[in-house]
Scaffold this motif. Structure first.
Motif, PDB file in Angstrom:
ATOM      1  N   ARG A  54      16.159  33.126 -49.237  1.00 44.19           N
ATOM      2  CA  ARG A  54      16.474  33.460 -47.855  1.00 44.19           C
ATOM      3  C   ARG A  54      15.310  33.187 -46.900  1.00 44.19           C
ATOM      4  NH1 ARG A  54      21.054  34.396 -45.297  1.00 44.19           N
ATOM      5  NH2 ARG A  54      20.012  35.916 -44.011  1.00 44.19           N
ATOM      6  N   SER A  68      18.045  29.852 -44.403  1.00 46.45           N
ATOM      7  CA  SER A  68      18.966  30.007 -43.274  1.00 46.45           C
ATOM      8  C   SER A  68      18.364  29.376 -42.022  1.00 46.45           C
ATOM      9  CB  SER A  68      19.294  31.480 -43.052  1.00 46.45           C
ATOM     10  OG  SER A  68      18.139  32.171 -42.679  1.00 46.45           O
ATOM     11  N   ASP A  69      17.057  29.485 -41.869  1.00 46.29           N
ATOM     12  CA  ASP A  69      16.413  28.861 -40.710  1.00 46.29           C
ATOM     13  C   ASP A  69      16.546  27.347 -40.763  1.00 46.29           C
ATOM     14  OD1 ASP A  69      15.692  31.187 -39.598  1.00 46.29           O
ATOM     15  OD2 ASP A  69      13.604  31.135 -40.201  1.00 46.29           O
ATOM     16  N   LEU A 112      19.037  25.747 -42.240  1.00 51.29           N
ATOM     17  CA  LEU A 112      20.440  25.369 -42.045  1.00 51.29           C
ATOM     18  C   LEU A 112      20.862  25.431 -40.585  1.00 51.29           C
ATOM     19  CD1 LEU A 112      22.157  26.969 -45.160  1.00 51.29           C
ATOM     20  CD2 LEU A 112      21.642  24.576 -44.729  1.00 51.29           C
ATOM     21  N   ASP A 113      20.328  26.395 -39.820  1.00 52.00           N
ATOM     22  CA  ASP A 113      20.787  26.474 -38.425  1.00 52.00           C
ATOM     23  C   ASP A 113      19.828  25.806 -37.437  1.00 52.00           C
ATOM     24  OD1 ASP A 113      18.766  28.259 -37.944  1.00 52.00           O
ATOM     25  OD2 ASP A 113      20.020  30.027 -38.142  1.00 52.00           O
ATOM     26  N   GLY A 114      18.810  25.145 -37.947  1.00 54.98           N
ATOM     27  CA  GLY A 114      17.960  24.362 -37.052  1.00 54.98           C
ATOM     28  C   GLY A 114      16.799  25.121 -36.441  1.00 54.98           C
ATOM     29  N   SER A 115      16.679  26.420 -36.694  1.00 58.13           N
ATOM     30  CA  SER A 115      15.561  27.130 -36.057  1.00 58.13           C
ATOM     31  C   SER A 115      14.222  26.760 -36.693  1.00 58.13           C
ATOM     32  CB  SER A 115      15.769  28.640 -36.052  1.00 58.13           C
ATOM     33  OG  SER A 115      16.511  29.068 -37.137  1.00 58.13           O
ATOM     34  N   GLU A 149      13.315  23.686 -37.389  1.00 58.36           N
ATOM     35  CA  GLU A 149      12.850  22.548 -36.593  1.00 58.36           C
ATOM     36  C   GLU A 149      12.171  23.035 -35.324  1.00 58.36           C
ATOM     37  OE1 GLU A 149      16.270  20.252 -35.639  1.00 58.36           O
ATOM     38  OE2 GLU A 149      16.399  19.322 -37.616  1.00 58.36           O
ATOM     39  N   GLN A 150      12.813  24.016 -34.675  1.00 55.79           N
ATOM     40  CA  GLN A 150      12.250  24.524 -33.427  1.00 55.79           C
ATOM     41  C   GLN A 150      10.883  25.160 -33.663  1.00 55.79           C
ATOM     42  OE1 GLN A 150      13.315  23.900 -30.488  1.00 55.79           O
ATOM     43  NE2 GLN A 150      15.249  22.969 -31.078  1.00 55.79           N
ATOM     44  N   MET A 151      10.739  25.839 -34.811  1.00 54.79           N
ATOM     45  CA  MET A 151       9.442  26.450 -35.105  1.00 54.79           C
ATOM     46  C   MET A 151       8.382  25.384 -35.324  1.00 54.79           C
ATOM     47  SD  MET A 151      10.004  29.725 -37.453  1.00 54.79           S
ATOM     48  CE  MET A 151      11.392  30.769 -37.150  1.00 54.79           C
ATOM     49  N   LEU A 152       8.765  24.308 -36.012  1.00 58.76           N
ATOM     50  CA  LEU A 152       7.801  23.244 -36.263  1.00 58.76           C
ATOM     51  C   LEU A 152       7.400  22.554 -34.960  1.00 58.76           C
ATOM     52  CD1 LEU A 152       9.260  21.601 -39.496  1.00 58.76           C
ATOM     53  CD2 LEU A 152       7.278  23.084 -39.305  1.00 58.76           C
ATOM     54  N   LEU A 153       8.287  22.599 -33.964  1.00 56.58           N
ATOM     55  CA  LEU A 153       7.988  21.939 -32.692  1.00 56.58           C
ATOM     56  C   LEU A 153       7.344  22.891 -31.691  1.00 56.58           C
ATOM     57  CD1 LEU A 153      11.148  19.748 -32.172  1.00 56.58           C
ATOM     58  CD2 LEU A 153       8.857  19.001 -32.745  1.00 56.58           C
ATOM     59  N   SER A 154       7.120  24.133 -32.118  1.00 57.16           N
ATOM     60  CA  SER A 154       6.497  25.086 -31.206  1.00 57.16           C
ATOM     61  C   SER A 154       5.018  24.756 -31.046  1.00 57.16           C
ATOM     62  CB  SER A 154       6.676  26.489 -31.782  1.00 57.16           C
ATOM     63  OG  SER A 154       5.517  27.234 -31.614  1.00 57.16           O
ATOM     64  N   THR A 196      11.341  18.746 -43.973  1.00 54.80           N
ATOM     65  CA  THR A 196      12.234  18.480 -42.846  1.00 54.80           C
ATOM     66  C   THR A 196      12.136  17.032 -42.382  1.00 54.80           C
ATOM     67  OG1 THR A 196      10.530  19.277 -41.357  1.00 54.80           O
ATOM     68  CG2 THR A 196      12.258  20.825 -41.939  1.00 54.80           C
ATOM     69  N   ASN A 197      11.289  16.255 -43.030  1.00 51.69           N
ATOM     70  CA  ASN A 197      11.087  14.855 -42.606  1.00 51.69           C
ATOM     71  C   ASN A 197      12.389  14.058 -42.734  1.00 51.69           C
ATOM     72  OD1 ASN A 197      10.112  12.405 -41.935  1.00 51.69           O
ATOM     73  ND2 ASN A 197       8.460  12.384 -43.427  1.00 51.69           N
ATOM     74  N   HIS A 246       3.644  19.494 -27.840  1.00 49.77           N
ATOM     75  CA  HIS A 246       4.742  20.423 -28.090  1.00 49.77           C
ATOM     76  C   HIS A 246       5.012  21.330 -26.903  1.00 49.77           C
ATOM     77  CE1 HIS A 246       4.727  20.037 -32.760  1.00 49.77           C
ATOM     78  NE2 HIS A 246       5.119  18.962 -32.128  1.00 49.77           N
ATOM     79  N   LEU A 271      21.483  20.623 -34.864  1.00 52.82           N
ATOM     80  CA  LEU A 271      21.573  22.043 -35.164  1.00 52.82           C
ATOM     81  C   LEU A 271      20.924  22.781 -34.010  1.00 52.82           C
ATOM     82  CD1 LEU A 271      20.295  21.550 -38.773  1.00 52.82           C
ATOM     83  CD2 LEU A 271      22.645  22.019 -38.130  1.00 52.82           C
ATOM     84  N   LEU A 306       8.922  31.253 -28.198  1.00 55.75           N
ATOM     85  CA  LEU A 306       8.394  30.419 -29.280  1.00 55.75           C
ATOM     86  C   LEU A 306       7.696  29.190 -28.715  1.00 55.75           C
ATOM     87  CD1 LEU A 306       8.405  30.122 -32.405  1.00 55.75           C
ATOM     88  CD2 LEU A 306      10.392  28.670 -32.142  1.00 55.75           C
TER      89      LEU A 306
END
Lengths: 256, 209
Positions: free
Chosen positions: A104, A108-109, A111-114, A116-121, A255-256, B75, B84, B103
């Motif tokens: 877990r 889940s992160d 699967l829903d794309g979050s 990716e968003q964290m990696l781009l933060s 995620t590449n 970023h 997604l 974030l």
């Protein structure tokens, strides 16, 4: 008619946004990127999700309790045998319960794309990862530590060993979460990475298992067990400093 | 100075060459629509531009600097919206937006206004899992209204969005371009509200051989 009214309102809103914001003043309008802020942000989010999705907390805990309570039924209620194998049972069960919950951590992160968003933060990845691992430990490790003394009574654990049991769990379960996170990060991109995860992570858990059970056994004999504790502490600090960076790198690859 | 530029990109997926020696420069004010049939590498290109994927060869520059050497600044100035949406089912619309904004280092005092603008007024307290697919995407798109990132990379932003929402988004894109931002998007629809001369198109071909 209503449709028209709505669309005019929309355009009005739009012009308002255009008026009061100009591009290029990022430095002014964005918050100071502090490590503590980023850590608390992700920690709070993960705990909120866990509280609303209670399976994450209950499943590993229930597994832990069931496995430990099955042993007296299978082996028989002799106090001597049980107290001899109690440290091993509790620690193996804790290990497997953690392994069960690892999936877990990033799945889940992912699967829903979050993820990716964290990696781009703009925040450094290791601090976000550290927050997620800490949240994982609070959700799975801490409940295990709290319920372990109760199960130890069930297994007639030697009275002198209780402190050792709690100390090894307190130092050892964070190591399980930290090392496990590396394995999950490596396998998160694979559809069915469950078996691979166990193969990757379980060998890394063995040192913790050996030294923890050894510490509890030594404590039962009334001997000092600070040596074993020191080694677990070393494993803890080693993984605390290195694992977040390894996880960050592994997530980028996955995620590449 | 181009905001973002790609130099000699080569992308290979599943032993198939998607594009080769692709170079492009994107300036403030550009709206770039990437077209092409399914599997032609639109998403791969966007992911490479945002730094999520590594190209087989070539590199991406942000203001003439490699993105790997100015990660934090890049970023901070990038808004990527992928297939997604990155919306958590267990959190409410408002919590999702607040988290997404924070974030990326943004202040988030006005999330309720942003949600109202994207037609989610009244759903702020609803869990995302109780909302429809379109509303789900809208939660993620609400971030666009808090626009201080000049580079928008949007992968199929109109999926599951109703007609009215699409035209609202298109107006938002052209306003963003006028303010000196750039929008890079993939979509199979034609952009209706934006003048054709404003939109630059990149067409990726699909080689069946």
């Amino acid at each position: 008619m209503t449709l028209k009214a709505q669309s005019t309102q929309e355009t009005e809103n739009l012009t308002a946004t255009i008026d009061n914001s100009m591009i290029g003043d990022t430095a002014q309008s964005s918050q100071q990127l502090s490590y503590r802020h980023a850590f608390m942000l992700v920690l709070k989010r993960d705990l909120t999700i866990a509280m609303r999705h209670k399976d994450d907390i209950i499943n590993p805990l229930l597994f832990f309790v069931i496995v430990v309570t099955l042993f007296p039924l299978g082996i028989g209620p002799e106090a001597q045998t049980l107290s001899r194998i109690a440290p091993g049972i509790i620690w193996v069960a804790a290990l497997l319960a953690t392994l069960l919950s690892l999936d877990r951590l990033f799945k889940s992160d992912h699967l829903d794309g979050s993820l990716e968003q964290m990696l781009l933060s703009p925040h450094p990845i290791f601090i976000l990862v550290l927050a997620k691992i800490f949240a994982h430990w609070l959700i799975t490790g801490l409940p295990l530590i709290l319920i372990a003394p109760l199960l130890a009574v069930l297994l007639h654990l030697n009275e002198q060993s209780y402190t050792a049991l709690l100390l090894t769990l307190l130092l050892g379960t964070p190591v399980l979460s930290l090392l496990g996170a590396v394995g999950v990060a490596l396998t998160v991109g694979i559809k069915k990475g469950g078996v691979l995860l166990s193969l990757l992570v379980l060998p890394l858990y063995i040192p913790v298992l050996i030294f923890a059970t050894s510490a509890i056994d030594t404590a039962a004999l009334g001997l000092p067990y600070s040596g074993q504790l020191a080694i677990i502490a070393a494993l803890f600090f080693g993984s605390l400093t290195l694992a977040p960076f390894a996880v960050g790198a592994a997530l980028k690859v996955s995620t590449n | 100075m181009p905001l973002i530029s790609a130099v000699n990109l080569t992308c290979i997926r599943e032993e198939r060459l998607l594009f080769d020696e692709l170079s492009l420069e994107i300036y403030p004010g550009d709206i770039i629509q990437i077209e092409g049939p399914n599997g032609s590498g639109k998403t791969s290109l966007l992911r490479i531009l945002s730094g999520l994927s590594q190209p087989y060869d070539g590199h991406i520059l942000y203001k003439n600097e490699k993105i790997s050497s100015c990660r934090e600044e890049f970023h901070q100035n990038l808004l990527y919206f992928g297939h997604l949406s990155g919306v958590k089912d267990e959190m409410t619309a408002e919590e999702n937006l607040d988290f997404n904004l924070a974030l990326h280092g943004n202040k988030n005092e006005e999330s309720l206004t942003y949600l109202a603008k994207i037609n989610l007024a009244g759903f702020e307290e609803s869990l995302a899992s109780h909302l429809s697919a379109g509303q789900h995407r809208r939660i993620a798109l609400a971030r666009l209204y808090h626009n201080n990132a000049p580079i928008w990379i949007l992968d199929e932003p109109f999926t599951a969005i109703d007609k009215q929402g699409v035209s609202g988004l298109e107006q938002l894109f052209s306003a963003h371009a006028q303010r000196g931002g750039c929008v890079i998007l993939t979509t199979h629809q034609d952009l209706i509200s934006i003048k054709p001369e404003q939109v630059k198109k990149i067409t990726l071909d699909y080689d069946y051989l």
